[in-house]
Motif scaffolding. Structure first.
Motif, PDB file in Angstrom:
ATOM      1  N   TYR A  63      39.448  54.758 138.966  1.00  0.00           N
ATOM      2  CA  TYR A  63      40.368  55.886 138.957  1.00  0.00           C
ATOM      3  C   TYR A  63      40.543  56.388 137.527  1.00  0.00           C
ATOM      4  CZ  TYR A  63      41.612  55.150 143.818  1.00  0.00           C
ATOM      5  OH  TYR A  63      41.568  55.046 145.186  1.00  0.00           O
ATOM      6  N   TYR A  64      40.468  57.714 137.395  1.00  0.00           N
ATOM      7  CA  TYR A  64      40.574  58.362 136.093  1.00  0.00           C
ATOM      8  C   TYR A  64      41.732  59.349 136.092  1.00  0.00           C
ATOM      9  CZ  TYR A  64      35.680  56.872 135.594  1.00  0.00           C
ATOM     10  OH  TYR A  64      34.511  56.154 135.521  1.00  0.00           O
ATOM     11  N   CYS A  65      42.394  59.475 134.941  1.00  0.00           N
ATOM     12  CA  CYS A  65      43.325  60.577 134.770  1.00  0.00           C
ATOM     13  C   CYS A  65      42.711  61.566 133.781  1.00  0.00           C
ATOM     14  CB  CYS A  65      44.690  60.109 134.310  1.00  0.00           C
ATOM     15  SG  CYS A  65      44.764  59.248 132.723  1.00  0.00           S
ATOM     16  N   ALA A  66      43.076  62.813 133.967  1.00  0.00           N
ATOM     17  CA  ALA A  66      42.544  63.886 133.137  1.00  0.00           C
ATOM     18  C   ALA A  66      43.647  64.906 132.886  1.00  0.00           C
ATOM     19  CB  ALA A  66      41.352  64.546 133.823  1.00  0.00           C
ATOM     20  N   ALA A  67      43.513  65.679 131.822  1.00  0.00           N
ATOM     21  CA  ALA A  67      44.552  66.634 131.457  1.00  0.00           C
ATOM     22  C   ALA A  67      43.970  68.001 131.149  1.00  0.00           C
ATOM     23  CB  ALA A  67      45.335  66.118 130.247  1.00  0.00           C
ATOM     24  N   ARG A  68      44.743  69.020 131.452  1.00  0.00           N
ATOM     25  CA  ARG A  68      44.430  70.404 131.079  1.00  0.00           C
ATOM     26  C   ARG A  68      45.760  71.096 130.817  1.00  0.00           C
ATOM     27  NH1 ARG A  68      44.423  74.679 134.408  1.00  0.00           N
ATOM     28  NH2 ARG A  68      42.410  75.398 133.612  1.00  0.00           N
ATOM     29  N   TRP A  69      45.697  72.257 130.151  1.00  0.00           N
ATOM     30  CA  TRP A  69      46.929  72.936 129.736  1.00  0.00           C
ATOM     31  C   TRP A  69      47.706  73.439 130.943  1.00  0.00           C
ATOM     32  CZ3 TRP A  69      49.559  72.784 125.442  1.00  0.00           C
ATOM     33  CH2 TRP A  69      50.513  73.755 125.163  1.00  0.00           C
ATOM     34  N   MET A  70      48.891  72.941 131.145  1.00  0.00           N
ATOM     35  CA  MET A  70      49.952  73.395 132.038  1.00  0.00           C
ATOM     36  C   MET A  70      49.638  73.434 133.529  1.00  0.00           C
ATOM     37  SD  MET A  70      52.316  76.172 130.157  1.00  0.00           S
ATOM     38  CE  MET A  70      53.350  75.628 128.803  1.00  0.00           C
ATOM     39  N   VAL A  71      48.607  74.167 133.953  1.00  0.00           N
ATOM     40  CA  VAL A  71      48.408  74.448 135.378  1.00  0.00           C
ATOM     41  C   VAL A  71      47.397  73.471 135.964  1.00  0.00           C
ATOM     42  CG1 VAL A  71      47.686  76.148 137.083  1.00  0.00           C
ATOM     43  CG2 VAL A  71      48.938  76.879 135.034  1.00  0.00           C
TER      44      VAL A  71
END
Length: 122
Positions: free
Chosen positions: A93-101
């Motif tokens: 399982y991985y977490c990932a991020a992007r700006w706001m939406v």
């Protein structure tokens, strides 16, 4: 933003696990976070995501009713509570991020953490 996922482990079917994704930096609270998973021999697939303030949440069909995504911006942490686990939930399982939406597509995310292994035995 740098991410670190943790909380994986080995459980029996029907058990529960809570994964954590810790983000480094004061701007983490502005990032949407998605959870994805990848089983051996399979493509990475979407699990759940939520917006920067938790106001927008989306789940894959297999996660609905069993998994809950949440966040604590004071702790720079996003959680994935998994219950009623099945052997087919076995994956990294991985977490990932992007700006706001938040988005359901892995290609939309700009930052990724190292995965955490979840193994569910029958």
């Amino acid at each position: 933003v740098q991410l670190q996922a943790s909380g994986g482990g080995s459980v029996q079917a029907g058990g529960s696990l809570r994964l954590s994704c810790i983000g480094a930096g004061r701007s983490f609270k502005n990032f949407a976070v998605g959870w994805f998973r990848q089983a051996p021999g399979k493509e990475r697939e979407f699990v759940a995501c939520l917006s920067w303030n938790g106001g927008m949440i989306s789940y894959s069909d297999f996660a609905k009713g069993r998994f809950t995504v949440s966040r604590d911006n004071a702790q720079n942490t996003v959680y994935l509570q998994m219950s009623s686990l099945k052997p087919e939930d076995t994956a990294v399982y991985y977490c990932a991020a992007r700006w706001m939406v938040p988005k359901n597509e892995a290609s939309e995310y700009t930052s990724w953490g190292e995965g955490t292994q979840v193994t569910v035995s029958s």
